[in-house]
Structures are given as C-alpha cells and as structure tokens.
Design an enzyme around this catalytic site. Structure first.
Site, PDB file in Angstrom:
ATOM      1  N   ASP A 121      45.029  14.230  34.669  1.00 24.59           N
ATOM      2  CA  ASP A 121      43.722  13.960  35.252  1.00 24.59           C
ATOM      3  C   ASP A 121      43.766  12.480  35.658  1.00 24.59           C
ATOM      4  OD1 ASP A 121      40.931  15.190  35.692  1.00 24.59           O
ATOM      5  OD2 ASP A 121      40.401  13.387  34.580  1.00 24.59           O
ATOM      6  N   LYS A 126      39.722  20.188  27.623  1.00 24.64           N
ATOM      7  CA  LYS A 126      39.913  18.882  28.255  1.00 24.64           C
ATOM      8  C   LYS A 126      40.284  17.881  27.164  1.00 24.64           C
ATOM      9  CE  LYS A 126      39.623  17.097  32.463  1.00 24.64           C
ATOM     10  NZ  LYS A 126      40.088  17.740  33.720  1.00 24.64           N
TER      11      LYS A 126
END
Length: 448
Positions: free
Chosen positions: A168, A128
């Site tokens: 995201d 991430k």
C-alpha cells in the site's frame, strides 16, 4: 441519513466503542446508509447479527517493532494487522508504512477491503495492516532492518491460506521483497504469503500497473454505460505520484485523455501540454525525488506548493490517487465550478462526506474507491491463483482478466443499485453488491 432502526442501533454501538477513530466511523456510516434498503428487505441479516459482526474485526493485532538505524540507535515503531472478515476467503489487504498510520486508519481500510474484495468476485476476505514507520529519508539498509523486524512478529499471524498481505502507501517492490525474505527465513517455506512480489519470486505481471489501469478501465466502462462517452479528448486531473497515479495517468493517456497534473505531499505540478510520464517515472520510481523537480525539468510546467490547489485546475475528469479525505466540500465545489463531471477514486476514501454530497447534488458520475480502485487487489488475487498453480500468465492475459473484472464491477454495482431502488448510483450499488455476498456467507456459516 440513517433511518432504519436496526442500522441506527448498530452505528450507535460503533460510535460508542470507536468514537476516537474518525476515519473508521466515516467509512462505516457511508456503507450503513447505503445498506438500509437491503436490511429492510432481508430480516435474516438482523436475526443473525450480520451488521454487528460486520463492523467488528475478527482480530486486531498490535505490536512493537524495534530496529536499529544506521547510526546504531534503537528506533521503535508500532505495527498493526487488522483481520476484519474471512467469510468468503483468507484475509487480504495491503500494508501501509506512513506516520499517519494508527488503529483507526487501519480499521477503516480493512473495513473497506471487505466489500472491495467481494466486488472482485475472487475468494478473498478483508484485512489491512501497516506501521507508523516512515521510509522517506531512510537508507535501504534501514528499510530492510525495519521490514525484517516487522515481519518477525507479523509472520506468526499470516499465511497463504490465512492472511495474505500486499503493498500500500510506501510499501512497494523493495519493501515486499524484504518482508517476503524474512518470512521465508523464519518459516522455512516458499509460499504465496505476500502479493506484489518481484517477478523473479512469484510476482504477477501487471500487478504494479493494476490499481491505476483498473481505475481507468472502471471509469471508461462507467462513462460508456452511463454517459455513452469515453476518455477521448478529455482533460484529466490526477493527484498523487505513486504507482496508482503514475499508471492511471499512463492508461488515461492511452485512452485518449490529456492528464495535466500530478502531486505529492508538498505540492502539485500543472502541465498544460500534458504530463510527460517518463519524467514523473524517473523522479518517483527512479530516485524517489519530489514532484517539484518536474517543473524544473519540463518547460511550461508550473509547480505550486500545497496539495489542495490541484482541485482548482479546470478538468473534465478527476482521479484522486493520493490519500484519504484529500477532497473536502470546498474542493469538490471548485471541481464542479471548473467543469468537472466525473470523479472516480484511485485512493482509499479520498472524498469526505461533504464532497460526496456535492458530487451527488450536481449530478457528477461518481465512482467510489471500493469499486474504482479494486484493480490492485484483483490482480493480487490473480497472483495468488498463479502461485497456487505454480505458473505465470502473460501481461496481456492478466491485463485482460483485470479489465473484465473492473467492467463486471460496474455492471454488478448498477444491477444491485437498480434492484434496491438506487438506479444509476454507483456508490450505493458497490456497497450493496459487495455486502450481500459477504452477508449471505456469514449467515450460512453460523454465528462466529
């Protein structure tokens, strides 16, 4: 509760090292509690230090991002990429641009991504990244300059077979395009290094819709298997108004439900006649407006300041699609009081531990984020496959593959839960099913 001595030891070590990262601690504890029957049955995991390695990222990259705004002033943000686990494939996980981004938030998201990616059955590890940059209120030129500065550093750490970021929160088609262009310019190569790309340069049909559609496919299958029920005739409360919320609303409506709310960081709208999705799309995708505009344009709709009130709206099904920890214990109690029997998560970790306790105490059907919102990364994985093959599947082909993956996640979660004495528990099942595949790969590859 943590009762296994090995698990307690591992969690104590995480607390000692990362006590200043509450979101990460929350994610780790929730997973470790579910894994206790697994590690008790498999002593080889302790012998090989699997849990100790699982909770420690393989690599944490933190860097300065300096860029120039439209007034000529230098701005400085922080950039992050956490490459958490590559046991079953290259690191895979989105980039988030939001003022709340810090190392702990990125670590919790990366940790969750390990198990989420494993559940898709596709060969992807967990990672991430992101920045505390806020694109809201910035011009396209400012967003472009920031993205180019961000990728100038990030490009040395990623690659098609190493680490494949996606979007995201606040990283959509515009940002991915700028990031991809800068990577291509610096590395002088055209590869599938990012997913969520435009259709003109290697993107996949159905990627934009994937997380929201996948959430509904998962929820529909869980309803069918566990309740012999469906979306038909149900009232649904959705939080958020980004891609996940928009396309969860679209698919829930297509499956026969009435969605009555959407929200943003300022407040929520309640439309008792059912959300008019074309209006929401125009506001949020058309000109990046605020959701209160909906109530100004649609007769009978109400706008309420503050996000928390969305969980007081009576419903059958709640689909939280905004951000982490948006439902606390009090909000969960309000959902139960007002008739909600199903909560499936479109955002990452939107329910606090207290909220989850309320769900379980009251017998709600609860679909955890790492399973229920895996549709986005599943289609990202399918985009990687299409890039490798140098071809493009139709929307219908990709959507069918997505639906099959989400249904298999329900089946595999329930099978794992039953095997370890947690029958019907989708949360425990998702943690166990995702973990076992990764753990076995870690053992097979030696201590790394």
């Amino acid at each position: 509760m943590l009762t296994d001595e090995y698990v307690k030891k591992v969690y104590a070590q995480v607390e000692k090292r990362d006590g200043d990262q509450p979101e990460f601690l929350q994610a780790v504890r929730e997973v470790l509690e579910s894994l206790q029957p697994v590690v008790e049955k498999h002593p080889e995991y302790e012998a090989n230090g699997v849990l100790e390695r699982l909770v420690e990222p393989e690599r944490v990259i933190k860097f300065r991002v300096a860029w120039v705004d439209d007034s000529g002033k230098v701005q400085v943000n922080r950039g992050y990429r956490v490459q958490f686990n590559s046991a079953i494939g290259p690191y895979k996980g989105g980039l988030r641009f939001h003022p709340t981004v810090n190392e702990g938030v990125i670590k919790f998201l990366g940790f969750e991504q390990i198990l989420k990616n494993s559940l898709t059955t596709l060969p992807m590890g967990g990672g991430k990244g992101g920045s505390d940059f806020d694109p809201k209120g910035k011009s396209d030129a400012e967003v472009m300059r920031f993205c180019q500065a961000f990728m100038t550093e990030l490009c040395r750490h990623i690659g098609q077979f190493t680490d494949v970021p996606a979007g995201d929160i606040n990283v959509g088609a515009r940002e991915i395009g700028y990031l991809f262009g800068q990577y291509k310019r610096i590395r002088d190569e055209y590869s599938g290094v990012l997913t969520g790309k435009g259709l003109e340069f290697g993107g996949s049909l159905a990627r934009t819709e994937a997380t929201g559609y996948g959430l509904c496919y998962y929820t529909a299958e869980a309803l069918r298997v566990l309740r012999n029920d469906s979306f038909e005739g149900k009232t649904v409360v959705v939080s958020g108004s980004g891609n996940v919320a928009i396309f969860a609303t679209e698919k829930a409506q297509a499956l026969g439900a009435k969605v009555v709310t959407v929200s943003d960081s300022n407040g929520y709208v309640y439309d008792p006649n059912g959300i008019q999705l074309d209006v929401v799309k125009d506001i949020k995708l058309g000109h990046r407006g605020r959701i209160k505009e909906y109530a100004e344009r649609v007769p009978g709709a109400e706008y309420h300041e503050g996000c928390k009130g969305v969980w007081t709206v009576p419903c059958d099904i709640a689909l939280p699609c905004a951000t982490q920890n948006e439902i606390d214990g009090e909000s969960a109690e309000a959902l139960v009081k007002n008739g909600c029997t199903v909560v499936c998560e479109g955002a990452n970790m939107p329910s606090t531990p207290e909220a989850i306790e309320v769900y379980q105490k009251n017998g709600l059907l609860y679909g955890p984020a790492k399973a229920a919102n895996a549709g986005g990364v599943a289609v990202s994985g399918l985009e990687m496959s299409q890039n490798s093959y140098r071809l493009s599947w139709t929307f219908e082909e990709t959507d069918a593959k997505l639906k099959s993956i989400m249904e298999s996640i329900v089946a595999n979660s329930l099978a794992a839960a039953k095997e370890y004495g947690e029958e019907g528990d989708l949360m425990a099942g998702a943690n166990i099913a995702g973990f076992v595949k990764v753990a076995d790969a870690m053992v097979a590859q030696g201590v790394l």
